[in-house]
Design a protein around this motif. Structure first.
Motif, PDB file in Angstrom:
ATOM      1  N   SER A   1      -9.991  -4.975   5.945  1.00 22.13           N
ATOM      2  CA  SER A   1     -10.208  -6.008   4.939  1.00 22.13           C
ATOM      3  C   SER A   1      -8.885  -6.380   4.253  1.00 22.13           C
ATOM      4  N   LEU A   2      -8.076  -5.385   3.935  1.00 19.89           N
ATOM      5  CA  LEU A   2      -6.782  -5.628   3.298  1.00 19.89           C
ATOM      6  C   LEU A   2      -5.896  -6.489   4.196  1.00 19.89           C
ATOM      7  N   VAL A   3      -5.860  -6.176   5.488  1.00 14.06           N
ATOM      8  CA  VAL A   3      -5.036  -6.939   6.430  1.00 14.06           C
ATOM      9  C   VAL A   3      -5.615  -8.334   6.654  1.00 14.06           C
ATOM     10  N   GLU A   4      -6.932  -8.450   6.719  1.00 12.89           N
ATOM     11  CA  GLU A   4      -7.556  -9.759   6.934  1.00 12.89           C
ATOM     12  C   GLU A   4      -7.375 -10.693   5.742  1.00 12.89           C
ATOM     13  N   ASN A   5      -7.311 -10.135   4.541  1.00 10.12           N
ATOM     14  CA  ASN A   5      -7.195 -10.945   3.330  1.00 10.12           C
ATOM     15  C   ASN A   5      -5.759 -11.277   2.951  1.00 10.12           C
ATOM     16  N   ASN A   6      -4.796 -10.712   3.664  1.00 11.37           N
ATOM     17  CA  ASN A   6      -3.381 -10.960   3.399  1.00 11.37           C
ATOM     18  C   ASN A   6      -2.682 -11.255   4.720  1.00 11.37           C
ATOM     19  N   GLU A   7      -1.669 -12.103   4.689  1.00 13.19           N
ATOM     20  CA  GLU A   7      -0.925 -12.400   5.915  1.00 13.19           C
ATOM     21  C   GLU A   7      -0.217 -11.162   6.436  1.00 13.19           C
ATOM     22  N   LYS A   8       0.228 -10.348   5.516  1.00 13.47           N
ATOM     23  CA  LYS A   8       0.963  -9.144   5.881  1.00 13.47           C
ATOM     24  C   LYS A   8       0.648  -8.044   4.877  1.00 13.47           C
ATOM     25  N   VAL A   9       0.809  -6.801   5.309  1.00 10.44           N
ATOM     26  CA  VAL A   9       0.635  -5.653   4.427  1.00 10.44           C
ATOM     27  C   VAL A   9       1.795  -4.716   4.680  1.00 10.44           C
ATOM     28  N   GLY A  10       2.473  -4.318   3.631  1.00  5.37           N
ATOM     29  CA  GLY A  10       3.574  -3.373   3.745  1.00  5.37           C
ATOM     30  C   GLY A  10       3.148  -2.010   3.237  1.00  5.37           C
ATOM     31  N   ILE A  11       3.516  -0.975   3.963  1.00  2.00           N
ATOM     32  CA  ILE A  11       3.220   0.392   3.543  1.00  2.00           C
ATOM     33  C   ILE A  11       4.500   1.009   2.993  1.00  2.00           C
ATOM     34  N   VAL A  12       4.414   1.475   1.757  1.00  2.00           N
ATOM     35  CA  VAL A  12       5.575   2.027   1.062  1.00  2.00           C
ATOM     36  C   VAL A  12       5.623   3.536   1.285  1.00  2.00           C
ATOM     37  N   ILE A  13       6.731   3.989   1.847  1.00  2.80           N
ATOM     38  CA  ILE A  13       6.971   5.417   2.070  1.00  2.80           C
ATOM     39  C   ILE A  13       8.364   5.718   1.532  1.00  2.80           C
TER      40      ILE A  13
ATOM     41  N   LEU B   1       0.858  -1.180   0.000  1.00  2.00           N
ATOM     42  CA  LEU B   1       0.000   0.000   0.000  1.00  2.00           C
ATOM     43  C   LEU B   1       0.892   1.227   0.000  1.00  2.00           C
ATOM     44  N   ILE B   2       0.653   2.132  -0.922  1.00  2.44           N
ATOM     45  CA  ILE B   2       1.410   3.381  -0.969  1.00  2.44           C
ATOM     46  C   ILE B   2       0.959   4.257   0.196  1.00  2.44           C
TER      47      ILE B   2
ATOM     48  N   SER C   1       8.290   0.701   4.590  1.00  8.17           N
ATOM     49  CA  SER C   1       8.717   1.303   5.851  1.00  8.17           C
ATOM     50  C   SER C   1       7.931   0.797   7.044  1.00  8.17           C
ATOM     51  N   ILE C   2       6.717   0.307   6.809  1.00 11.55           N
ATOM     52  CA  ILE C   2       5.834  -0.124   7.886  1.00 11.55           C
ATOM     53  C   ILE C   2       5.209  -1.453   7.468  1.00 11.55           C
ATOM     54  N   ALA C   3       5.093  -2.353   8.422  1.00  8.56           N
ATOM     55  CA  ALA C   3       4.441  -3.633   8.153  1.00  8.56           C
ATOM     56  C   ALA C   3       3.269  -3.796   9.099  1.00  8.56           C
ATOM     57  N   MET C   4       2.177  -4.358   8.593  1.00 10.97           N
ATOM     58  CA  MET C   4       0.996  -4.632   9.409  1.00 10.97           C
ATOM     59  C   MET C   4       0.632  -6.097   9.256  1.00 10.97           C
ATOM     60  N   MET C   5       0.060  -6.654  10.315  1.00 13.21           N
ATOM     61  CA  MET C   5      -0.451  -8.016  10.278  1.00 13.21           C
ATOM     62  C   MET C   5      -1.582  -8.117  11.282  1.00 13.21           C
ATOM     63  N   LYS C   6      -2.321  -9.214  11.220  1.00 14.81           N
ATOM     64  CA  LYS C   6      -3.401  -9.436  12.172  1.00 14.81           C
ATOM     65  C   LYS C   6      -2.820  -9.496  13.581  1.00 14.81           C
ATOM     66  N   TRP C   7      -3.580  -9.018  14.546  1.00 13.27           N
ATOM     67  CA  TRP C   7      -3.117  -8.973  15.922  1.00 13.27           C
ATOM     68  C   TRP C   7      -2.770 -10.364  16.442  1.00 13.27           C
TER      69      TRP C   7
END
Length: 59
Positions: free
Chosen positions: A27-39, A12-13, A44-50
């Motif tokens: 929804s994006l995080v739930e449908n993917n194991e991980k989500v990276g935010i591009v800066i 995700l930009i 630069s930032i990674a998100m995942m389910k709690w």
């Protein structure tokens, strides 16, 4: 968690966060194991389910 490279659908930009609803972000995080935010052209930032996060940090 697997050690697969991140795919385009998991990126995700950073500037698009302003236009993304909380529901769509969840929804994006739930449908993917991980989500990276591009800066500044790098992930630069990674998100995942709690629950996945807790598995990684708690014994």
């Amino acid at each position: 968690m697997t050690n697969k490279p991140i795919s385009n659908k998991e990126l995700l930009i950073g500037g698009k966060l302003n236009f993304l609803s909380q529901k769509n972000l969840l929804s994006l995080v739930e449908n993917n194991e991980k989500v990276g935010i591009v800066i500044n052209d790098q992930v630069s930032i990674a998100m995942m389910k709690w629950n996945k996060y807790k598995e990684l940090i708690m014994p």
